[in-house]
Structure formats: structure tokens, C-alpha cells
Design an enzyme around this catalytic site. Structure first.
Site, short mmCIF file in Angstrom:
data_model
loop_
_atom_site.label_atom_id
_atom_site.label_comp_id
_atom_site.label_asym_id
_atom_site.label_seq_id
_atom_site.Cartn_x
_atom_site.Cartn_y
_atom_site.Cartn_z
N ARG A 147 0.86 -1.20 0.00
CA ARG A 147 0.00 0.00 0.00
C ARG A 147 0.89 1.24 0.00
O ARG A 147 1.91 1.27 0.70
CB ARG A 147 -0.87 -0.02 1.26
CG ARG A 147 -1.89 1.08 1.32
CD ARG A 147 -2.64 1.08 2.64
NE ARG A 147 -2.07 2.02 3.58
CZ ARG A 147 -2.73 2.55 4.61
NH1 ARG A 147 -3.99 2.19 4.86
NH2 ARG A 147 -2.16 3.40 5.43
N TYR A 159 -2.94 11.83 6.93
CA TYR A 159 -3.09 10.48 7.47
C TYR A 159 -2.18 9.46 6.77
O TYR A 159 -1.96 9.56 5.57
CB TYR A 159 -4.55 10.04 7.29
CG TYR A 159 -4.70 8.54 7.20
CD1 TYR A 159 -4.75 7.78 8.36
CD2 TYR A 159 -4.73 7.91 5.97
CE1 TYR A 159 -4.84 6.42 8.28
CE2 TYR A 159 -4.82 6.54 5.89
CZ TYR A 159 -4.88 5.80 7.04
OH TYR A 159 -4.96 4.46 6.95
N ASP A 211 -5.13 3.80 -0.01
CA ASP A 211 -6.26 4.03 0.88
C ASP A 211 -6.68 5.50 0.82
O ASP A 211 -5.89 6.38 1.14
CB ASP A 211 -5.84 3.67 2.32
CG ASP A 211 -7.00 3.65 3.30
OD1 ASP A 211 -8.12 4.03 2.90
OD2 ASP A 211 -6.78 3.23 4.46
N HIS A 213 -9.30 6.61 2.55
CA HIS A 213 -9.78 6.88 3.92
C HIS A 213 -11.04 7.75 3.95
O HIS A 213 -11.12 8.72 4.70
CB HIS A 213 -8.65 7.49 4.76
CG HIS A 213 -8.54 6.88 6.14
ND1 HIS A 213 -9.01 7.51 7.26
CD2 HIS A 213 -8.02 5.71 6.55
CE1 HIS A 213 -8.79 6.75 8.31
NE2 HIS A 213 -8.19 5.64 7.92
N GLU A 237 -9.09 2.09 -1.83
CA GLU A 237 -9.80 1.72 -0.60
C GLU A 237 -10.63 2.87 -0.05
O GLU A 237 -10.16 4.02 -0.04
CB GLU A 237 -8.75 1.28 0.43
CG GLU A 237 -9.33 0.95 1.80
CD GLU A 237 -8.22 0.52 2.76
OE1 GLU A 237 -7.19 -0.03 2.30
OE2 GLU A 237 -8.37 0.76 3.97
N GLU A 263 -13.82 -1.42 6.43
CA GLU A 263 -13.15 -1.56 7.73
C GLU A 263 -13.96 -0.97 8.87
O GLU A 263 -13.74 -1.35 10.02
CB GLU A 263 -11.74 -0.98 7.69
CG GLU A 263 -11.68 0.52 7.53
CD GLU A 263 -10.25 1.05 7.43
OE1 GLU A 263 -9.44 0.43 6.74
OE2 GLU A 263 -9.97 2.09 8.04
N ARG A 284 -13.82 -5.48 3.21
CA ARG A 284 -12.71 -5.36 4.16
C ARG A 284 -13.12 -5.46 5.63
O ARG A 284 -12.42 -4.98 6.52
CB ARG A 284 -11.99 -4.02 3.93
CG ARG A 284 -11.12 -4.05 2.72
CD ARG A 284 -10.34 -2.78 2.51
NE ARG A 284 -9.87 -2.08 3.67
CZ ARG A 284 -8.89 -2.47 4.46
NH1 ARG A 284 -8.22 -3.58 4.21
NH2 ARG A 284 -8.55 -1.76 5.52
N GLU A 340 -4.67 -7.42 4.86
CA GLU A 340 -3.78 -6.35 5.31
C GLU A 340 -2.91 -6.85 6.47
O GLU A 340 -3.40 -7.55 7.36
CB GLU A 340 -4.62 -5.15 5.79
CG GLU A 340 -3.78 -3.97 6.25
CD GLU A 340 -4.65 -2.77 6.68
OE1 GLU A 340 -5.85 -2.96 6.97
OE2 GLU A 340 -4.10 -1.66 6.73
N TRP A 403 -12.62 11.70 8.31
CA TRP A 403 -11.27 11.22 8.64
C TRP A 403 -11.16 9.79 8.19
O TRP A 403 -10.33 9.29 7.65
CB TRP A 403 -11.01 11.30 10.14
CG TRP A 403 -9.62 10.89 10.46
CD1 TRP A 403 -8.49 11.61 10.23
CD2 TRP A 403 -9.19 9.64 11.02
NE1 TRP A 403 -7.39 10.90 10.60
CE2 TRP A 403 -7.78 9.68 11.09
CE3 TRP A 403 -9.85 8.48 11.44
CZ2 TRP A 403 -7.01 8.62 11.59
CZ3 TRP A 403 -9.10 7.43 11.93
CH2 TRP A 403 -7.70 7.50 12.01
C1 CS2 Z 1 -6.54 2.13 7.95
C2 CS2 Z 1 -6.54 1.96 9.44
O1 CS2 Z 1 -5.47 0.05 7.86
C3 CS2 Z 1 -6.18 0.82 7.26
O2 CS2 Z 1 -6.59 0.65 6.14
O3 CS2 Z 1 -7.62 2.72 7.38
O4 CS2 Z 1 -5.22 2.15 9.86
C4 CS2 Z 1 -7.45 2.87 10.26
O5 CS2 Z 1 -7.10 4.20 10.10
C5 CS2 Z 1 -7.36 2.48 11.70
O6 CS2 Z 1 -7.64 1.14 11.86
C6 CS2 Z 1 -8.27 3.34 12.58
O7 CS2 Z 1 -8.23 2.85 13.87
MG MG Z 2 -8.18 1.82 5.54
#
Ligand code: CS2
Ligand code: MG
Length: 403
Positions: A147, A159, A211, A213, A237, A263, A284, A340, A403
Site C-alpha cells: 500500500r 493520514y 487508501d 480513507h 480503498e 473496515e 474489508r 492487510e 477522517w
Molecule cells: C486504515 C486503518 O489500515 C487501514 O486501512 O484505514 O489504519 C485505520 O485508520 C485504523 O484502523 C483506525 O483505527
Molecule cells: Mg483503511
């Protein structure tokens, strides 16, 4: 096989983890991960105050019955706190069943459907050169899928960028959240540049993931997906906040870049439309936030009917117990996609002794009975809970953004 004790351990060996330990009358013990990053104590309380008393005296072998009892019995269905608590119970019971049977959990799930589980690691950088160095480091470690995230020029805090240049991957502050900065126009110009940079330097022999996000609108995500197509990402993602499942129809109209979502989901109902309308390519959801092995398999079974593959969340805020449980599921399902693997840092090995292995880009859960993770409660007590908030994100004009 009666349950005689169920207790919750909150510890911070590197970062915060909530671990459920279930003991049975014949001395077999199981562990489950109940970590909900940044909101840990809510799940600890749900377990301690509401579920653990109900577990005492139940037959540990009746996993499905216990799942239904806790889910339907709560009346208040779904939600991350409820589903993480139920997941911890479920995973601990699968651990017990495996240990009692003398088999690794994946054997109880039907046995290995592949030889190993392809995982992706996280490369990041404060600049494209830093990113290249980290990408190379992952290649040297054997990763087949990586990634990529890099600091967006013009945004001082973004991030997903680890260590280098003083940036922190996922800033977690003690008193109140750190405020990250965001501007979609800057990001949309930069992200295709980043993928192009990686492909120019390393070619097309490695899977490259990215990602987003949850930060774009559907039409912006369509534009990004189209711009990334020449660089053939494995997936894009979380392009938009996915509570709005129908929004993905618009993304699909504009791009063939594969989409991965889930996620922050915690039940099959959260992804039903995404899966049945084939609006995503990878689901995911994680074992510890989606009701454990029992419910995660239900999600993946639905996905299999529609050609959607798994791509479970495996960030470092899910404990090694969750990682092990995910690997057992990954190894056994027909529609596995990728897993992941961010790894864990700090003194976590004092507390969690893991049997899973990584070799040449693939992981395996190991052959120990149960999950194959030993949890050392005494060591955990030396690493007390360390309250942390996840960041919030603001646009340059101060507006709170996803976020
Ligand atoms: C992220 C995560 O792994 C990922 O794809 O989106 O690190 C996410 O930010 C965290 O799990 C939040 O706790
Ligand atoms: Mg993620």
C-alpha cells in the site's frame, strides 16, 4: 464444557488492546480481541458489565447458539461496540473449540483452501523519495503487495504517513484529538502522481494499493479511479464514506479501478447493497469488529455469491489475536482476496506470543491447536491502559472533514 470465568484485560504493550479471556471447567482457555481503537473502554464495559456474567455456566462448545443469544438477546442490534464485544466472545470460543479438538481453527473451518495468505504491507513517506525507499524496504522483505501513502504537498499533516520526517502514521493524542489538514483538490492532483512515480520506478510486477480513507465525494472518487487506471492499482480503498451504499453506483459508472470497502462496518447488513449490486470488488470487514469468525464467514459467503473477494482490515490497532483469527478465516474461504498486515510494534511480543508466520509475501496461521496465540496476562499487567484519541480532519478553511 461449562464456562467458569470470563475476564477482560485492557493493556497497552505498544498500543491499547482489549483482550477477553474465557476459561472452561476442564481448564481450556480461549482469547478474543475486543479492541475498538480510541473507544476501547466502551467495549471493555460492554463485556465486563453485560456479557461476561451471561457466559458463566454456558456450554463453550455452542458457538452459534451463544452468538445468536448475545445478538438477538441484546435487542439493540449491530453497532461497533456490540459487534466487537460479540466478536471477542466468538473468537475466544473458536479458540477453545480448536484447542479441545487438537486442531488449528482453519481445519475446523474446512481446511486450507490455499497454501498461504497473500498480505499487503504499508509503505509511506513524507516525500515521493521517502516513499520509494520504504517501498524498496517492503520489496526486500518479500512483499508481493504494498500500500502506498505519501504526504500531500501543501498539507502539513496527512493520514497514513509513518515515522520519517517527524510524521506519525496515526497520531493518537492523550487529551484531545490531533487535527489533521485536508484539501481535496490538492490530493486529487497528487495521488495519480504518486502512483505514476511508483510504477515508473518499480514497474508493474508488484500489487500497489492505496487508501483514500473515506475522504472523497462519489464523483471525486470516480475521477480519482479513472486517473489511477493507467497505473493499475490493486484497489482504491474507502473512496467515500460508505454509510451511503448507493453512492457507489456513481463511482462504478466512471471507473474500472477496483474498489475495497468495509473496515468501519460491523455486520453483513452494512455491506448488503454493496455486495449484491456488485458495487465493490473487495470487502474489508474485520474479524474483531464484525461479530467474530461466525459473522465474518457469513459476510464472506454472501460476497462469494456475487464475485466479491475478501480483503480484511489488519491495521496494528487490531491485536495479534485478531490477526491470527483473520488468517484462519483467510486460509479456509474460497473467495479470499488479500489480507492487510501492518504488523505490531513496541513490546507486544511480551504479551502476545504468536504462531503465525510471514514468508515471501505470504502468511500462515500455523498448526498449533486453536488460534495459535498465547496471551500472557501477567505481562499485560505491566503495560497499563494509555488513553488516546484518534485525530480529526479539517479542511484548510477549518471545516471538519471525513477522517
Ligand atoms: C486504515 C486503518 O489500515 C487501514 O486501512 O484505514 O489504519 C485505520 O485508520 C485504523 O484502523 C483506525 O483505527
Ligand atoms: Mg483503511
Amino acid at each position: 464444557m461449562k464456562i467458569t470465568d470470563a475476564r477482560v484485560v485492557v493493556s497497552s504493550p505498544g498500543r491499547n488492546y482489549v483482550t477477553l479471556v474465557i476459561e472452561t471447567e476442564d481448564g481450556v482457555t480461549g482469547v478474543g480481541d475486543a479492541t475498538l481503537n480510541g473507544r476501547e473502554l466502551s467495549v471493555a464495559s460492554y463485556l465486563r458489565d453485560h456479557l461476561c456474567p451471561l457466559l458463566i455456566g454456558r456450554d463453550a462448545r455452542r458457538i452459534e447458539d451463544t452468538w445468536q443469544y448475545l445478538y438477538k438477546g441484546a435487542y439493540w442490534r449491530r453497532g461497533p461496540v456490540t459487534m466487537t464485544a460479540i466478536a471477542a466472545v466468538d473468537v475466544a470460543l473458536w479458540d477453545i473449540k480448536g484447542k479441545a479438538a487438537g486442531m488449528p481453527v482453519y481445519q475446523l473451518l474446512g481446511g486450507a483452501a490455499r497454501d498461504g495468505v497473500m498480505v499487503y504491507g504499508h509503505a509511506s513517506g513524507s516525500s515521493l523519495d521517502d516513499l520509494s525507499q520504504d517501498f524498496q524496504r517492503h520489496l526486500d522483505l518479500g512483499y508481493k503487495a504494498i500500500r502506498v501513502q505519501a504526504a500531500v504537498p501543501g498539507l502539513d499533516k496527512t493520514y497514513g504517513i509513518a515515522g520519517a520526517g517527524g510524521r506519525v502514521y496515526e497520531p493518537a493524542n492523550a487529551n484531545r484529538p490531533q487535527e489533521d489538514s485536508w484539501e481535496t483538490s490538492l490530493y486529487l492532483d497528487f495521488a495519480p502522481e504518486m502512483l505514476r512515480h511508483i510504477r515508473d520506478e518499480f514497474g508493474y510486477g508488484t500489487h500497489v494499493l492505496h487508501d483514500v480513507h473515506h475522504r472523497l465525494s462519489p464523483i471525486e472518487a470516480g475521477r480519482l479511479g479513472a486517473a489511477l487506471e493507467p497505473y493499475r492499482p490493486f484497489w482504491m480503498e474507502d473512496p467515500t464514506p460508505a454509510e451511503d451504499q448507493s453512492a457507489f453506483r456513481l463511482i462504478r459508472q466512471h471507473t474500472t479501478t477496483p474498489v475495497a470497502v468495509g473496515e468501519v462496518f460491523n455486520s453483513v447488513w452494512d455491506c448488503q447493497q454493496l455486495i449484491t449490486e456488485r458495487l465493490i470488488d473487495y470487502i474489508r470487514t474485520s474479524v474483531s469488529h464484525t461479530g467474530g469468525i461466525t459473522h465474518l464467514r457469513r459476510v464472506f459467503s454472501l460476497a462469494d455469491l456475487y464475485g466479491v473477494r475478501s480483503g480484511s482490515h489488519g491495521a496494528g490497532d487490531l491485536s495479534p489475536v485478531a490477526m491470527a483469527a483473520a488468517l484462519h478465516v483467510d486460509l479456509s474461504i474460497p473467495n479470499f482476496g488479500i489480507q492487510e498486515y501492518m504488523g505490531h510494534t513496541g513490546p507486544f511480543e511480551e504479551v502476545f506470543r504468536t504462531g503465525y508466520t510471514f514468508s515471501d509475501g505470504y502468511m500462515h496461521p500455523g498448526e498449533a491447536p486453536g488460534l495459535g496465540v498465547e496471551f500472557d496476562e501477567e505481562a499485560a499487567s505491566r503495560h497499563p491502559y494509555d488513553p488516546r484519541y484518534l485525530p480529526v480532519n479539517r479542511r484548510l478553511d477549518g471545516t471538519v472533514h471525513d477522517w
